[in-house]
Write a protein that holds these residues in place. Structure first.
Motif, PDB file in Angstrom:
ATOM      1  N   THR A   4      -4.881   0.759   1.600  1.00 11.75           N
ATOM      2  CA  THR A   4      -3.890   0.577  -0.167  1.00 11.75           C
ATOM      3  C   THR A   4      -2.815   0.179  -0.112  1.00 11.75           C
ATOM      4  OG1 THR A   4      -3.473   3.059  -0.031  1.00 11.75           O
ATOM      5  CG2 THR A   4      -5.678   2.671  -0.245  1.00 11.75           C
ATOM      6  N   ILE A   5      -3.086  -0.536  -1.080  1.00  8.78           N
ATOM      7  CA  ILE A   5      -1.733  -0.782  -1.740  1.00  8.78           C
ATOM      8  C   ILE A   5      -0.328   0.560  -1.380  1.00  8.78           C
ATOM      9  CG2 ILE A   5      -0.348  -2.637  -3.209  1.00  8.78           C
ATOM     10  CD1 ILE A   5      -2.528  -3.464  -4.006  1.00  8.78           C
ATOM     11  N   LYS A   6      -1.215   1.168  -2.324  1.00  8.67           N
ATOM     12  CA  LYS A   6       0.490   2.432  -2.760  1.00  8.67           C
ATOM     13  C   LYS A   6       0.488   2.628  -0.653  1.00  8.67           C
ATOM     14  CE  LYS A   6       0.387   7.243  -2.287  1.00  8.67           C
ATOM     15  NZ  LYS A   6       0.191   7.980  -1.187  1.00  8.67           N
ATOM     16  N   ARG A   7      -0.106   3.218   0.455  1.00 11.09           N
ATOM     17  CA  ARG A   7       0.313   3.368   1.168  1.00 11.09           C
ATOM     18  C   ARG A   7       0.874   2.146   1.992  1.00 11.09           C
ATOM     19  NH1 ARG A   7      -0.563   9.099   3.737  1.00 11.09           N
ATOM     20  NH2 ARG A   7      -2.180   9.315   2.850  1.00 11.09           N
ATOM     21  N   ALA A   8       0.945   1.265   2.186  1.00 13.22           N
ATOM     22  CA  ALA A   8       1.600   0.292   2.304  1.00 13.22           C
ATOM     23  C   ALA A   8       3.078   0.476   1.252  1.00 13.22           C
ATOM     24  CB  ALA A   8       1.435  -1.714   2.229  1.00 13.22           C
ATOM     25  N   GLN A  10       4.347   2.924   0.194  1.00 15.22           N
ATOM     26  CA  GLN A  10       4.576   4.299   1.271  1.00 15.22           C
ATOM     27  C   GLN A  10       5.281   4.291   2.216  1.00 15.22           C
ATOM     28  OE1 GLN A  10       1.867   7.469   0.724  1.00 15.22           O
ATOM     29  NE2 GLN A  10       3.387   9.041   2.057  1.00 15.22           N
ATOM     30  N   TRP A  11       5.233   3.555   3.113  1.00 16.21           N
ATOM     31  CA  TRP A  11       5.612   3.057   4.487  1.00 16.21           C
ATOM     32  C   TRP A  11       6.768   2.553   4.367  1.00 16.21           C
ATOM     33  CZ3 TRP A  11       4.227   4.148   9.781  1.00 16.21           C
ATOM     34  CH2 TRP A  11       4.933   3.136  10.553  1.00 16.21           C
ATOM     35  N   TRP A  12       6.971   1.355   3.787  1.00 20.35           N
ATOM     36  CA  TRP A  12       8.010   0.591   3.316  1.00 20.35           C
ATOM     37  C   TRP A  12       9.292   1.166   2.703  1.00 20.35           C
ATOM     38  CZ3 TRP A  12       8.265  -2.751   7.317  1.00 20.35           C
ATOM     39  CH2 TRP A  12       7.537  -3.130   7.705  1.00 20.35           C
ATOM     40  N   ALA A  13       8.451   2.364   1.890  1.00 20.60           N
ATOM     41  CA  ALA A  13       9.781   2.975   1.442  1.00 20.60           C
ATOM     42  C   ALA A  13      10.670   3.922   2.417  1.00 20.60           C
ATOM     43  CB  ALA A  13       8.919   3.838  -0.106  1.00 20.60           C
ATOM     44  N   ARG A  14       8.990   4.506   3.250  1.00 21.81           N
ATOM     45  CA  ARG A  14      10.668   5.269   4.093  1.00 21.81           C
ATOM     46  C   ARG A  14      11.042   4.482   4.997  1.00 21.81           C
ATOM     47  NH1 ARG A  14       6.227   7.538   5.106  1.00 21.81           N
ATOM     48  NH2 ARG A  14       5.779   6.015   6.794  1.00 21.81           N
ATOM     49  N   GLU A  15      10.224   3.347   5.804  1.00 17.66           N
ATOM     50  CA  GLU A  15      10.669   2.260   6.999  1.00 17.66           C
ATOM     51  C   GLU A  15      11.749   1.351   6.848  1.00 17.66           C
ATOM     52  OE1 GLU A  15      10.077   3.517   9.707  1.00 17.66           O
ATOM     53  OE2 GLU A  15       8.831   4.689   9.605  1.00 17.66           O
ATOM     54  N   ARG A  16      11.934   1.078   5.236  1.00 25.14           N
ATOM     55  CA  ARG A  16      12.446  -0.232   4.754  1.00 25.14           C
ATOM     56  C   ARG A  16      13.515   0.543   3.715  1.00 25.14           C
ATOM     57  NH1 ARG A  16      12.118  -5.739   4.449  1.00 25.14           N
ATOM     58  NH2 ARG A  16      13.659  -5.773   5.274  1.00 25.14           N
ATOM     59  N   ALA A  17      14.242   1.728   3.489  1.00 28.05           N
ATOM     60  CA  ALA A  17      13.964   2.529   2.337  1.00 28.05           C
ATOM     61  C   ALA A  17      15.369   1.648   1.377  1.00 28.05           C
ATOM     62  CB  ALA A  17      14.571   4.002   2.486  1.00 28.05           C
ATOM     63  N   LEU A  34      11.728   1.815  -5.613  1.00 28.44           N
ATOM     64  CA  LEU A  34      10.549   1.090  -6.236  1.00 28.44           C
ATOM     65  C   LEU A  34       9.673   2.313  -6.136  1.00 28.44           C
ATOM     66  CD1 LEU A  34       8.940  -1.198  -7.225  1.00 28.44           C
ATOM     67  CD2 LEU A  34       8.708  -1.940  -5.328  1.00 28.44           C
ATOM     68  N   TYR A  35       9.721   2.919  -5.040  1.00 33.55           N
ATOM     69  CA  TYR A  35       8.022   3.927  -4.908  1.00 33.55           C
ATOM     70  C   TYR A  35       8.369   4.830  -6.061  1.00 33.55           C
ATOM     71  CZ  TYR A  35       5.140   7.050  -2.533  1.00 33.55           C
ATOM     72  OH  TYR A  35       4.203   7.637  -2.032  1.00 33.55           O
ATOM     73  N   ASP A  36       9.815   5.774  -6.680  1.00 36.10           N
ATOM     74  CA  ASP A  36       9.954   6.588  -6.623  1.00 36.10           C
ATOM     75  C   ASP A  36      10.237   6.183  -8.177  1.00 36.10           C
ATOM     76  OD1 ASP A  36      10.500   8.244  -4.783  1.00 36.10           O
ATOM     77  OD2 ASP A  36      12.835   7.867  -5.347  1.00 36.10           O
TER      78      ASP A  36
END
Length: 501
Positions: A4-8, A10-17, A34-36
Motif C-alpha cells: 500500500t501507499i501507506k506502508r511506503a 511509513q518506510w520512507w518516514a523512517r529511512e529518510r526521516a 509528512l507522515y506525522d
C-alpha cells in the motif's frame, strides 16, 4: 505485509526521516513530517465522521496543505476525490452528485462556489489542515488493504459525461514499482518536477507514485515557464514528466539556450503528439525527450526506452514491464505490425473500473484490455506510434476538455441550429476549443455564446475562437457532423482567426 501507499510512506518516514519529501511553491516538508502531519489530518477527519470508503473531495489549487490532506485521507481508508479547481458551481454540483462526498475541503478563492454547490455536505477550509501541521503526534490504527480504492480521478468522455477513474493502492504501487525497476535513477533520492494539478492523474497520481518511491517532489500551484526553468536548473531536477505544451513553453524562453540541464536524466512528454522540432530542441540541450503513451484508465503513462527515443523519437515505446500495447484492427482482431487501429492497453496498473459505473467499465475494459479510443500503430518490435484520438477530446494545457460538453452548452443558445467544437492550435496551451456554429445569426451573437459558456463551464473550456457559418455544417454519410472536414477547413485557425476572449 500490505502492498500500500501507506506502508511506503511509513518506510520512507523512517529511512529518510529528515530528507525533503515535498516542496510546494517553495514550502518544504520532510518525509517524517509528512507522515506525522497526515496522521493528525486523518484523526481530524475521523472526528468529523469520515469513515473508510467515504469520499473526501478537494477543490483547490496545489498547495502543501492539499498534498498533506491527500495522504491524510489515504491513512484512514477514505477515498480522495479531487475536483478541478477551475470548475463552475454547476460543474462542482454535478461532481458532488456523482461522488457523494461526506466532506469537502476548499481553498479560500473557491470557497463561495463550493458552498453554493454543496447543499448539505460539510465544507471546511484548507486553513484547518495547515493548522494541524505542528500539533502533537497521534496514532492511526487503520491499515488500508492493497485492493482498497485510494482515490478517484475524473476524466472527460466523448459523451460529455465525466467518469471517475478508480485507483487502488495496488495499482498505484504496481505503477511505481514498474517505473522504479525500469528507470532505477528515478527512484529514491531522485528530484522530480511535477507541474500537474492534483485534480488530474498528472498531479495526484505522480504525487503518490514518487512519494512511494522515496523521491523528492517539487510542485507548483500554477505553471510559469520561467519558474519551471529555474527549478530544473537550481534544484538539479532529475525527472520531469508533463504534457508537450509545458516543454514547448520552457524551450521558448530566451534563458533556455544557456540553461544547465545536465542533471535531467528522464524527461517524458505525454498527452498529445510531440512535435519533432520540440524533440530536436531538447536533444540539442542534451536531454532526450521521451514520447510517452498512457491514459487515466490505464493507470499511468509509459515512455519510450532510450534506444527507441534516440532512433525513432516519434514512437511511444513498447509499454512497461507489466504493461503491453496492442492494436485492434478493423475486423475486431489484433492488427498486424504497421496497420492502424484502436490502441489497446493491458496492464497490472489498469483501473479496477469507473466509480459507480459498471456499464462504462464493461464497455471500456474487455477481456482484460482497455479500449482507449485512440488510434495508433505498432512496428515489428512492438513500439507504439500514437496517430490520433477517436474520442472527441481537446487537451488544453494538459487538461482534457470534452467537445461534446461544450457543444451541449452552446446548443442551448437561442437560434443555434448546430455546432461543432474542435481543437485549434494555441501557443500557450497547445490546443484550445474552436466552436463552429450554424443557425439563425439574427438571434444570437458570439458574445452570447461566450456568455453562456462562461456561465456553465470552467473558463479553460470556454472557446477562444468562434466561427458563425452561414451554411449548414458538413455531414458524414451517417448523418453526423464531419469533424474531419472541419479540421481540414480550420487547420490554421490559430493563425488566421481572432480570439474572442
Amino acid at each position: 505485509m500490505p502492498f500500500t501507499i501507506k506502508r511506503a510512506l511509513q518506510w520512507w518516514a523512517r529511512e529518510r526521516a529528515d530528507e525533503l519529501a515535498l516542496s510546494v511553491d517553495g514550502a518544504p516538508c520532510t518525509f517524517a513530517a509528512l507522515y506525522d502531519w497526515s496522521a493528525r489530518i486523518g484523526a481530524f477527519l475521523q472526528a468529523r465522521g469520515v469513515r473508510p470508503g467515504d469520499r473526501v473531495s478537494m477543490v483547490a489549487m496545489n498547495s502543501l496543505s492539499y498534498a498533506a490532506l491527500i495522504f491524510g485521507v489515504m491513512r484512514i481508508g477514505a477515498i480522495g476525490a479531487p475536483i478541478n479547481f477551475r470548475s463552475t458551481p454547476s460543474e462542482i454540483a454535478a461532481a458532488f452528485e456523482a461522488l457523494t462526498p461526506s466532506l469537502v475541503l476548499a481553498d479560500e478563492e473557491r470557497m463561495a462556489a463550493v458552498r453554493d454547490a454543496a447543499g448539505d455536505i460539510t465544507v471546511l477550509s484548507l486553513h484547518e489542515i495547515e493548522a494541524l501541521r505542528e500539533c502533537p503526534s497521534v496514532a492511526i490504527a487503520h491499515e488500508p488493504a492493497p485492493d482498497d480504492a485510494a482515490f478517484i480521478i475524473g476524466t472527460s468522455g466523448s459523451t460529455g459525461r465525466a467518469k471517475g477513474v478508480v485507483y487502488s493502492h495496488r495499482t498505484v504501487m504496481t505503477y511505481a514499482a514498474e517505473f522504479a525497476i525500469t528507470q532505477p535513477l528515478c527512484g529514491a533520492g531522485s528530484r522530480v518536477f511535477s507541474p500537474g494539478p492534483f485534480s488530474s492523474s498528472s498531479g495526484y497520481l505522480l504525487l503518490n507514485e514518487f512519494i512511494a518511491l522515496g523521491a523528492t517532489l517539487f510542485i507548483e500551484s500554477q505553471f510559469r515557464p520561467e519558474r519551471a526553468l529555474d527549478l530544473l536548473v537550481g534544484e538539479k531536477i532529475t525527472t520531469f514528466q508533463a504534457a508537450p505544451i509545458f516543454f514547448e513553453r520552457i524551450a521558448a524562453l530566451p534563458a533556455f539556450a544557456g540553461a544547465d540541464l545536465s542533471s535531467l536524466h528522464f524527461a517524458q512528454a505525454a498527452g498529445a503528439r510531440v512535435p519533432p522540432a520540440l524533440l530536436r530542441t531538447w536533444q540539442d540541450k542534451g536531454v532526450v525527450l521521451r514520447h510517452a503513451y498512457g491514459s487515466t484508465e490505464a493507470g499511468g503513462g509509459w515512455a519510450a526506452q532510450l534506444d527507441t527515443a534516440l532512433s525513432a523519437p516519434e514512437k511511444c515505446g513498447r509499454g512497461g514491464m507489466f504493461t503491453e500495447y496492442a492494436i485492434r484492427g478493423a475486423d475486431g482482431g489484433f492488427a498486424r505490425a504497421g496497420e492502424t487501429g484502436e490502441i489497446l492497453v493491458r496492464s497490472a496498473c489498469l483501473t479496477p473500473g469507473y466509480w459507480n459505473n459498471p456499464e462504462a467499465t464493461c464497455e471500456a475494459i474487455k477481456d482484460g484490455w482497455l479500449h482507449t479510443g485512440d488510434i495508433g500503430l505498432m512496428d515489428a518490435d512492438g513500439n507504439l506510434t500514437f496517430v490520433d484520438r477517436l474520442k472527441d477530446i481537446i487537451i488544453s494545457g494538459g487538461l482534457n476538455i470534452s467537445a461534446s460538453e461544450v457543444e451541449s452548452v452552446i446548443n442551448e443558445v437561442e437560434g443555434v441550429s448546430e455546432v461543432a467544437v474542435i481543437a485549434a492550435r494555441d501557443a500557450d496551451f497547445g490546443e484550445t476549443p474552436l466552436a463552429i456554429v450554424h443557425g439563425d445569426a439574427s438571434r444570437f451573437t458570439v458574445q452570447a455564446i461566450i456568455a453562456r459558456c462562461t456561465e456553465k463551464l470552467a473558463r479553460y473550456k470556454t472557446p477562444r475562437y468562434v466561427v458563425i457559418e452561414p451554411a449548414p455544417l458538413p455531414r458524414l454519410p451517417s448523418g453526423k457532423i464531419s469533424k474531419p472536414a472541419l479540421r481540414e477547413r480550420y487547420g490554421d485557425a490559430g493563425a488566421r482567426l481572432q480570439k474572442v476572449r
